[in-house]
Design an enzyme around this catalytic site. Structure first.
Site, PDB file in Angstrom:
ATOM      1  N   ASP A  23       6.601 -40.009   5.880  1.00  0.00           N
ATOM      2  CA  ASP A  23       7.979 -39.552   5.661  1.00  0.00           C
ATOM      3  C   ASP A  23       7.922 -38.175   5.003  1.00  0.00           C
ATOM      4  O   ASP A  23       7.333 -38.023   3.925  1.00  0.00           O
ATOM      5  CB  ASP A  23       8.729 -40.547   4.771  1.00  0.00           C
ATOM      6  CG  ASP A  23       8.731 -41.942   5.369  1.00  0.00           C
ATOM      7  OD1 ASP A  23       9.606 -42.222   6.190  1.00  0.00           O
ATOM      8  OD2 ASP A  23       7.826 -42.737   5.023  1.00  0.00           O
ATOM      9  N   ASN A  33       6.414 -40.152  11.594  1.00  0.00           N
ATOM     10  CA  ASN A  33       5.364 -40.970  12.216  1.00  0.00           C
ATOM     11  C   ASN A  33       4.102 -40.157  12.483  1.00  0.00           C
ATOM     12  O   ASN A  33       3.491 -40.229  13.557  1.00  0.00           O
ATOM     13  CB  ASN A  33       5.878 -41.629  13.488  1.00  0.00           C
ATOM     14  CG  ASN A  33       6.440 -43.020  13.229  1.00  0.00           C
ATOM     15  OD1 ASN A  33       5.876 -43.795  12.456  1.00  0.00           O
ATOM     16  ND2 ASN A  33       7.565 -43.345  13.860  1.00  0.00           N
ATOM     17  N   ASN A  61      13.517 -44.815   5.270  1.00  0.00           N
ATOM     18  CA  ASN A  61      13.465 -45.661   6.459  1.00  0.00           C
ATOM     19  C   ASN A  61      13.734 -47.086   5.983  1.00  0.00           C
ATOM     20  O   ASN A  61      12.870 -47.719   5.375  1.00  0.00           O
ATOM     21  CB  ASN A  61      12.101 -45.551   7.150  1.00  0.00           C
ATOM     22  CG  ASN A  61      12.010 -46.418   8.390  1.00  0.00           C
ATOM     23  OD1 ASN A  61      12.486 -47.544   8.420  1.00  0.00           O
ATOM     24  ND2 ASN A  61      11.364 -45.902   9.434  1.00  0.00           N
ATOM     25  N   GLU A  73      15.754 -45.864  11.154  1.00  0.00           N
ATOM     26  CA  GLU A  73      15.565 -47.237  11.644  1.00  0.00           C
ATOM     27  C   GLU A  73      16.707 -48.144  11.195  1.00  0.00           C
ATOM     28  O   GLU A  73      16.482 -49.207  10.600  1.00  0.00           O
ATOM     29  CB  GLU A  73      14.203 -47.793  11.219  1.00  0.00           C
ATOM     30  CG  GLU A  73      13.253 -47.885  12.387  1.00  0.00           C
ATOM     31  CD  GLU A  73      11.997 -48.682  12.108  1.00  0.00           C
ATOM     32  OE1 GLU A  73      11.761 -49.669  12.838  1.00  0.00           O
ATOM     33  OE2 GLU A  73      11.249 -48.317  11.189  1.00  0.00           O
ATOM     34  N   ASP A  90       9.276 -51.575   4.584  1.00  0.00           N
ATOM     35  CA  ASP A  90       7.866 -51.211   4.472  1.00  0.00           C
ATOM     36  C   ASP A  90       7.689 -49.735   4.096  1.00  0.00           C
ATOM     37  O   ASP A  90       6.565 -49.285   3.862  1.00  0.00           O
ATOM     38  CB  ASP A  90       7.083 -51.560   5.745  1.00  0.00           C
ATOM     39  CG  ASP A  90       7.817 -51.202   7.031  1.00  0.00           C
ATOM     40  OD1 ASP A  90       8.856 -50.509   6.960  1.00  0.00           O
ATOM     41  OD2 ASP A  90       7.358 -51.619   8.114  1.00  0.00           O
ATOM     42  N   HIS A  91       8.783 -48.986   4.029  1.00  0.00           N
ATOM     43  CA  HIS A  91       8.786 -47.621   3.513  1.00  0.00           C
ATOM     44  C   HIS A  91       9.393 -47.612   2.115  1.00  0.00           C
ATOM     45  O   HIS A  91      10.291 -48.415   1.806  1.00  0.00           O
ATOM     46  CB  HIS A  91       9.639 -46.698   4.378  1.00  0.00           C
ATOM     47  CG  HIS A  91       9.126 -46.473   5.755  1.00  0.00           C
ATOM     48  ND1 HIS A  91       8.618 -45.271   6.192  1.00  0.00           N
ATOM     49  CD2 HIS A  91       9.054 -47.304   6.839  1.00  0.00           C
ATOM     50  CE1 HIS A  91       8.258 -45.366   7.455  1.00  0.00           C
ATOM     51  NE2 HIS A  91       8.519 -46.583   7.872  1.00  0.00           N
ATOM     52  N   ASP A  99      11.326 -39.824   8.961  1.00  0.00           N
ATOM     53  CA  ASP A  99      10.095 -40.501   9.324  1.00  0.00           C
ATOM     54  C   ASP A  99       9.515 -39.782  10.541  1.00  0.00           C
ATOM     55  O   ASP A  99       9.972 -39.970  11.662  1.00  0.00           O
ATOM     56  CB  ASP A  99      10.395 -41.970   9.634  1.00  0.00           C
ATOM     57  CG  ASP A  99       9.159 -42.768  10.008  1.00  0.00           C
ATOM     58  OD1 ASP A  99       8.075 -42.161  10.147  1.00  0.00           O
ATOM     59  OD2 ASP A  99       9.282 -43.994  10.182  1.00  0.00           O
TER      60      ASP A  99
END
Length: 258
Positions: free
Chosen positions: A218, A149, A7, A34, A247-248, A147
């Site tokens: 993930d 979530n 991501n 993303e 941030d991943h 991802d």
């Protein structure tokens, strides 16, 4: 065959991070999420110069998924998850690469929960479950990558008690993920790291990465046709510490030749 998920949290703004990681990790297949980019702004030239063919399903400012394959373009087999013709979000892309069907997905966040966004997340999860059942019935070698979530268990979040009401950790979402496993899909990272706190995401604030206050959201779900060929599954944590990092962190698995 090394399959990765990343991501990127904005493919153009973090292109230097993506290219640096591609050069060092050299995965065979990469699922990106993303993108936050319309189709016409996807950096195909730079990615091709890095040695990868690509297909992508973009969307301005939000969402967006892509599949890269080293040395050749993936063969697209599906664009968009079936089950809702009115869903305009760019969240699912699928391709055949070296004999494996790779589904790249970016599941909705769902916050705030409860609410319309959470309802949409559950509907999307339901569509994924239905389509995953079709793949399972067809007995194809397949990997659902990206991802999701969702933190499936308490082991996948640094402070479970703080996340009980979050859309990524609510029982309805964890239950949907567990149903996929119950249908026969294999969680690759958890299979090879059964008791380990292994994270793929750290927020930008409150020094989360340095404190290792992370989440595992993930995932790689493998069909029975390839699950027994799984030989490695790791997180490239160091990339999360690079300048302008997502941030991943990138996550990857290795599948032995069939």
């Amino acid at each position: 065959m090394k399959i990765a998920s990343f991501n990127v949290n904005g493919v153009n703004g973090r292109l230097s991070v993506l290219l640096r990681w591609l050069e060092s990790a050299r995965p065979d297949v990469v699922c990106l999420q993303e993108l936050k980019s319309p189709d016409e702004r996807f950096p195909v030239r730079e990615i091709e110069q890095a040695g990868y063919g690509a297909i992508w399903h973009g969307q301005k400012s939000w969402n967006g998924v892509a599949i890269l394959a080293r040395g050749k373009a993936p063969i697209e087999t599906r664009r968009g998850l079936p089950g809702d013709p009115d869903d305009s979000h760019s969240r699912y892309l699928e391709a055949a690469v070296r004999g494996i069907l790779v589904g790249c997905l970016y599941l909705p966040n769902g916050n705030p929960a409860p609410g319309p966004k959470f309802d949409y997340k559950l509907r999307w999860f339901g569509r994924l479950e239905a389509y995953a059942a079709e793949l399972m019935k067809a007995e194809v070698p397949a990997a659902l990558v990206g991802d999701f979530n969702v933190m499936p268990t308490d082991l996948d979040v640094y402070a479970p008690q703080r996340w009980r009401d979050d859309a990524l950790f609510r029982p309805e979402v964890r239950g949907a993920y567990q149903r996929l496993l119950d249908h026969g899909w294999t969680d690759a990272l958890r299979t090879l790291h059964p008791g380990e706190r292994i994270y793929t995401f750290w927020k930008y604030f409150r020094n989360a990465f340095a404190r290792d206050a992370g989440l595992r959201i993930d995932h790689f779900l493998l069909s029975p046709a390839i699950a027994d060929r799984l030989v490695a599954a790791e997180v490239d944590r160091e990339a999360r510490g690079w300048e302008k990092a997502s941030d991943h962190a990138p996550v990857w698995i290795e599948i032995a030749d069939g």
